[in-house]
Design an enzyme around this catalytic site. Structure first.
Site, PDB file in Angstrom:
ATOM      1  N   GLU A 138       0.930  -1.506  -0.429  1.00 37.41           N
ATOM      2  CA  GLU A 138      -0.322  -0.512  -0.380  1.00 37.41           C
ATOM      3  C   GLU A 138       0.945   1.150  -0.096  1.00 37.41           C
ATOM      4  OE1 GLU A 138      -1.716  -1.818   3.741  1.00 37.41           O
ATOM      5  OE2 GLU A 138      -0.356   0.237   5.123  1.00 37.41           O
ATOM      6  N   LYS A 140       2.370   4.702   1.042  1.00 33.02           N
ATOM      7  CA  LYS A 140       2.866   5.293   2.625  1.00 33.02           C
ATOM      8  C   LYS A 140       2.741   6.326   1.980  1.00 33.02           C
ATOM      9  CE  LYS A 140       7.645   5.482   4.917  1.00 33.02           C
ATOM     10  NZ  LYS A 140       6.888   6.937   5.586  1.00 33.02           N
ATOM     11  N   ASP A 142       2.709  10.497   3.017  1.00 32.00           N
ATOM     12  CA  ASP A 142       3.319  11.368   3.358  1.00 32.00           C
ATOM     13  C   ASP A 142       2.750  12.830   4.004  1.00 32.00           C
ATOM     14  OD1 ASP A 142       6.050  13.137   3.302  1.00 32.00           O
ATOM     15  OD2 ASP A 142       6.047  13.336   1.748  1.00 32.00           O
ATOM     16  N   TYR A 251      -4.966   2.781   8.525  1.00 27.07           N
ATOM     17  CA  TYR A 251      -3.745   2.057   8.076  1.00 27.07           C
ATOM     18  C   TYR A 251      -3.780   0.801   8.944  1.00 27.07           C
ATOM     19  CZ  TYR A 251      -0.172   5.297   8.355  1.00 27.07           C
ATOM     20  OH  TYR A 251       0.633   5.676   9.367  1.00 27.07           O
ATOM     21  N   LYS A 365      11.300   3.246  -0.078  1.00 25.23           N
ATOM     22  CA  LYS A 365      11.365   4.887  -0.684  1.00 25.23           C
ATOM     23  C   LYS A 365      11.405   5.034  -1.688  1.00 25.23           C
ATOM     24  CE  LYS A 365      12.165   7.486   2.778  1.00 25.23           C
ATOM     25  NZ  LYS A 365      10.841   7.841   4.005  1.00 25.23           N
ATOM     26  N   CYS A 459      15.148  50.873  -1.915  1.00 27.72           N
ATOM     27  CA  CYS A 459      14.384  49.244  -3.500  1.00 27.72           C
ATOM     28  C   CYS A 459      15.586  49.685  -4.109  1.00 27.72           C
ATOM     29  CB  CYS A 459      12.910  50.318  -3.521  1.00 27.72           C
ATOM     30  SG  CYS A 459      12.386  49.560  -5.396  1.00 27.72           S
ATOM     31  N   CYS A 462      13.721  51.581  -7.538  1.00 27.85           N
ATOM     32  CA  CYS A 462      13.894  53.818  -6.910  1.00 27.85           C
ATOM     33  C   CYS A 462      14.572  53.468  -6.509  1.00 27.85           C
ATOM     34  CB  CYS A 462      12.084  53.485  -7.371  1.00 27.85           C
ATOM     35  SG  CYS A 462      11.800  52.818  -5.513  1.00 27.85           S
ATOM     36  N   CYS A 477       8.427  48.836  -0.304  1.00 27.64           N
ATOM     37  CA  CYS A 477       8.350  50.339  -1.339  1.00 27.64           C
ATOM     38  C   CYS A 477       7.318  50.690  -1.128  1.00 27.64           C
ATOM     39  CB  CYS A 477       9.383  49.661  -2.911  1.00 27.64           C
ATOM     40  SG  CYS A 477       9.603  51.415  -3.383  1.00 27.64           S
ATOM     41  N   CYS A 482       6.560  52.971  -8.934  1.00 25.50           N
ATOM     42  CA  CYS A 482       8.178  52.560  -8.609  1.00 25.50           C
ATOM     43  C   CYS A 482       8.229  51.331 -10.086  1.00 25.50           C
ATOM     44  CB  CYS A 482       8.121  51.274  -7.326  1.00 25.50           C
ATOM     45  SG  CYS A 482      10.337  50.151  -7.740  1.00 25.50           S
TER      46      CYS A 482
HETATM   47  S1  IVH Z   1       2.510   1.280   9.016  1.00 23.11           S
HETATM   48  C1  IVH Z   1       3.751  -0.408  12.881  1.00 23.11           C
HETATM   49  N1  IVH Z   1       1.692   1.824   6.635  1.00 23.11           N
HETATM   50  O1  IVH Z   1       4.925   5.877   7.593  1.00 23.11           O
HETATM   51  C2  IVH Z   1       3.460  -0.438  11.751  1.00 23.11           C
HETATM   52  N2  IVH Z   1       2.841   3.544   7.957  1.00 23.11           N
HETATM   53  O2  IVH Z   1       8.026   4.807   9.086  1.00 23.11           O
HETATM   54  C3  IVH Z   1       3.100   0.730  11.376  1.00 23.11           C
HETATM   55  N3  IVH Z   1       3.236   5.540   7.215  1.00 23.11           N
HETATM   56  O3  IVH Z   1       5.910   6.104  11.195  1.00 23.11           O
HETATM   57  C4  IVH Z   1       3.021   1.432  10.490  1.00 23.11           C
HETATM   58  N4  IVH Z   1       1.218   5.177   4.906  1.00 23.11           N
HETATM   59  O4  IVH Z   1       3.700   7.095   9.276  1.00 23.11           O
HETATM   60  C5  IVH Z   1       1.876   2.044   7.748  1.00 23.11           C
HETATM   61  N5  IVH Z   1       0.617   2.480   4.736  1.00 23.11           N
HETATM   62  C6  IVH Z   1       1.503   2.974   5.458  1.00 23.11           C
HETATM   63  C7  IVH Z   1       1.650   4.515   5.979  1.00 23.11           C
HETATM   64  C8  IVH Z   1       2.771   4.205   7.036  1.00 23.11           C
HETATM   65  C9  IVH Z   1       2.659   5.902   6.217  1.00 23.11           C
HETATM   66  C10 IVH Z   1       3.595   6.401   7.541  1.00 23.11           C
HETATM   67  C11 IVH Z   1       4.253   6.007   9.299  1.00 23.11           C
HETATM   68  C12 IVH Z   1       4.776   5.626  10.330  1.00 23.11           C
HETATM   69  C13 IVH Z   1       6.050   5.194   9.108  1.00 23.11           C
HETATM   70  C14 IVH Z   1       6.807   4.501   8.453  1.00 23.11           C
END
Ligand code: IVH
Length: 720
Positions: A138, A140, A142, A251, A365, A459, A462, A477, A482
């Site tokens: 799934e 990650k 941000d 999640y 990542k 400025c 001018c 300014c 100007c």
């Molecule tokens: S699982 C024990 N699933 O990424 C497991 N984390 O370094 C709990 N994050 O602190 C995390 N999307 O803030 C999980 N689909 C996802 C995520 C997710 C973002 C973040 C979360 C966590 C960090 C992991």
């Protein structure tokens, strides 16, 4: 979470509520069916915020919401904590209390390439003795991670991650997130208490709108949507939080108990989730991570149900991760990678954790959109409002596929906050299509040769003395003549989001200005094309294009013109609000500051600025000149809606009208875009019947398509 049948029922209930919204006995209806109205609102919140698939318009939702709000205001004892009204305006938070998570919030091990993933999979297979492991992959997200607790089906507590053990309590703020259910039927899964983790996000669009507003106000913007989301969760005024339109994905279930308060999840030690085997066997509770996401989804949460994929073996993982990275930019929110989780909850428990991370999950990542560079020099630019903005000139660096050489560093406060010195090594980030920003400087890499950034006192264009109004962050300014300001104002006026005069552009504005062919905004409409045609690079075709683009701009919608005027604090959203408030732009001459403040999202500062703009003789003169040059200052939409409400409709009056004169009624039809016909035929849409109607009525009754209405019905069709 709603079956098709239920959806239909909700649609039905929605239209019933909408059609009775104006009824005289609506107060009693709401009193007798409050929970039904709440359910209808919850359903539409779910369609809009979780499913992203609304069934009614915003205005219709607001109508229903206001019905409930009014009833609850008059009957405060009837308010329930999970009423949809309870998200809004919950008040001011004094201090965020420190609270302990039920289960510590661990972070994940990171991986960066295929080899890392293969390695991780091999270890998991060795430990489990399995040939192939089923994974759930799934995004990650941000954003800012949070944990939320539901007790007895009600959201009772939310907290930031903090140090992983103790975080800040932010329950009121998370209640402002429309995709966060205030209650959910966990009891139907035999769950009494549950702790869930998720990520709070601000989508790219909202981020841009919000950051633009900050910059407009001379305030430092957020470096990325993650910081904006985290910052918003820490605002102490819930009404402000509500305005930022945060979103949430949930999640992970870290803890749950059953009705006898026995743990269903044995996550205390290992951070993983495992529902009790006995209940799982009854089919009540999920046995896999994907099953858990599905449970959350079915309960009305926005889990990554649609974004996740279950795959057997690591090669499928790698493929899905690559697929997702390819569409990273087209997603409405930021993700910085993918999370791969062992799907089977029992296997998760067997794998356990190291001293830092669970072994059953890993983060992959994506390539960073960050880069390091050196701050070489700072130049100062004068904007259209006279604001003097420092621009950092940096050593060229590739960030997310773009070479960055200069970055706005906004104002002195920002420079102080980021602790920037000339010669510093700096971290740059560019998220999505957002303009690059400096995340931080590396103080630990300083050599001692770095020097302070000095702000000019005059400025740079001018040479007027710069001025910093009390309470503002920006030096200005104040010379509105100007050269830099004039040119920037014209550039803004022709720009894409304003009057969108294609093929004009910044370069042409500067060129025409330098040559004395253009000296102010109205000058755009008085250009001497003969003189321009003598310039190099201006053939017949490019002049034709320019001319027709200028011509086209004369009828741009009013909000574009307002935005193009570059009134301070008036961004695109405010420009739209303003445009909708008048029939003609110069109507603002008669608006008081209070009246302006009554407009949506117009605060004291914005109202003051707009008021001053429309009470400045030069500005009014400029607008009048624009109008004489053919630029429309009218709100065409409003005019159109008044005049064309009956467009395409035919009318005939018969019998004697009691409230209107026949000729007046006919004139009203025509004024609103309708037509009067002379006889009854299938071409007639409406027969308006007065007293003692005769043969026309009889004839019309035989033609099914003709709507027969009385005088009152007709009056109601007209705009008020
Ligand atoms: S699982 C024990 N699933 O990424 C497991 N984390 O370094 C709990 N994050 O602190 C995390 N999307 O803030 C999980 N689909 C996802 C995520 C997710 C973002 C973040 C979360 C966590 C960090 C992991």
């Amino acid at each position: 979470m709603y079956q098709q049948q239920q959806t239909k029922a909700f649609q039905q209930r929605t239209s019933e509520w909408l059609s009775s919204a104006k009824a005289s006995d609506i107060a009693e209806l709401v009193a007798a069916n409050t929970e039904d109205l709440r359910d209808v609102l919850r359903f539409h919140e779910y369609r809009y915020y979780v499913q992203n698939d609304p069934l009614i318009s915003d205005a219709e939702y607001d109508t229903l919401f206001k019905l409930l709000q009014k009833f609850e205001q008059e009957n405060p004892s009837a308010i329930t904590p999970d009423s949809p009204t309870q998200r809004v305006g919950a008040g001011l938070i004094k201090d965020f209390a420190k609270v302990q998570h039920l289960v510590p919030m661990l972070s994940l091990e990171n991986s960066y390439d295929e080899a890392d993933l293969l390695d991780w999979d091999r270890k998991a297979r060795d430990l489990s003795g399995l040939d192939k492991i089923e994974y759930c992959v799934e995004p990650k997200f941000d954003g800012a991670s949070i944990s939320v607790i539901y007790d007895d089906d009600h959201l009772v507590r939310s907290a930031t991650r903090g140090d992983g053990v103790v975080g800040d309590e932010i329950t009121l703020n998370t209640k402002q997130i429309k995709s966060m259910p205030l209650s959910a039927r966990f009891s139907s899964y035999g769950i009494d208490q549950i702790e869930i983790r998720g990520e709070v996000l601000i989508n790219k669009n909202n981020f841009k709108v919000y950051n633009d507003k900050l910059v407009e106000e001379g305030l430092p913007p957020f470096a990325n949507p993650r910081n904006a989301a985290a910052g918003t969760l820490r605002i102490k005024d819930t009404a402000q939080v509500s305005k930022r339109n945060l979103e949430v994905f949930l999640y992970h279930v870290s803890y749950a108990t059953n009705a006898a308060h026995q743990p269903l999840v044995t996550g205390q030690q290992t951070g993983q989730t495992k529902f009790s085997a006995a209940l799982a066997a009854k089919g009540q509770q999920p046995t896999t991570h994907s099953g858990m996401l599905e449970m959350l989804w079915n309960l009305g949460f926005r889990s990554p149900q649609k974004e996740m994929k279950v795959v057997k073996g690591i090669s499928g993982v790698i493929q899905y991760v690559q697929e997702f990275e390819a569409k990273r930019d087209s997603l409405p929110y930021e993700i910085d990678g993918m999370v791969i989780k062992v799907n089977d909850l029992t296997l998760q428990e067997r794998l356990g954790m190291t001293s830092h991370h669970p072994r059953w999950a890993i983060a992959f990542k994506f390539k960073a959109r960050q880069g390091t560079s050196k701050l070489r020099a700072v130049e100062f630019q004068v904007g259209r409002t006279g604001a003097v903005t420092p621009v950092a000139k940096i050593e060229p660096v590739q960030v997310g596929g773009v070479t960055v050489t200069s970055i706005s560093i906004h104002n002195e406060e920002y420079i102080r906050e980021k602790d920037l010195l000339l010669g510093d090594t700096i971290l740059i980030e560019r998220s999505g299509d957002v303009i690059p920003q400096i995340v931080k400087s590396f103080a630990e890499l300083r050599t001692g040769k770095e020097t302070r950034i000095k702000f000019p006192t005059h400025c740079p264009v001018c040479n007027d003395l710069l001025f910093k109004p009390v309470g503002e962050a920006v030096w200005r300014c104040m010379n509105i003549g100007c050269q830099a300001q004039v040119v920037e104002r014209i550039i803004h006026f022709v720009s894409k989001d304003a009057m969108d005069i294609k093929s004009f552009g910044e370069a042409n504005v500067r060129k025409f200005y330098d040559l004395g062919l253009l000296k102010d905004v109205p000058g755009i409409y008085r250009l001497n094309f003969e003189a321009i045609s003598k310039l190099e690079g201006f053939g017949k075709k490019s002049i034709d294009n320019l001319q027709s683009a200028i011509e086209h701009s004369k009828t741009q919608p009013l909000h574009r013109l307002i935005y193009g005027l570059g009134i301070r604090y008036c961004g695109e959203t405010t420009a739209k609000t303003l445009a909708n408030a008048v029939n003609h732009l110069l109507d603002f001459k008669d608006f008081s500051e209070e009246q302006l403040q009554n407009l949506e999202d117009v605060g004291v500062k914005v109202a003051g600025s707009i008021y001053r703009f429309f009470h400045d003789r030069d500005n009014l003169e400029m607008l009048e000149t624009l109008e004489t040059l053919g630029i429309s200052l009218k709100n065409q939409k409003k005019q159109q809606s008044v005049h064309s409400i009956l467009t395409g409709q035919t009318f005939l009056f018969t019998g004697s009208l009691t409230q209107l004169k026949r000729s007046d009624a006919e004139e009203m039809v025509e004024k609103n875009g309708g037509k009067i016909v002379s006889g009854v035929s299938s071409k007639l849409n409406y027969l308006v019947v007065g007293e003692d109607a005769g043969s026309k009525l009889e004839k019309a009754k035989k033609i099914q398509s003709i709507k027969i209405i009385n005088e009152e019905d007709f009056i109601r069709m007209l705009p008020t």
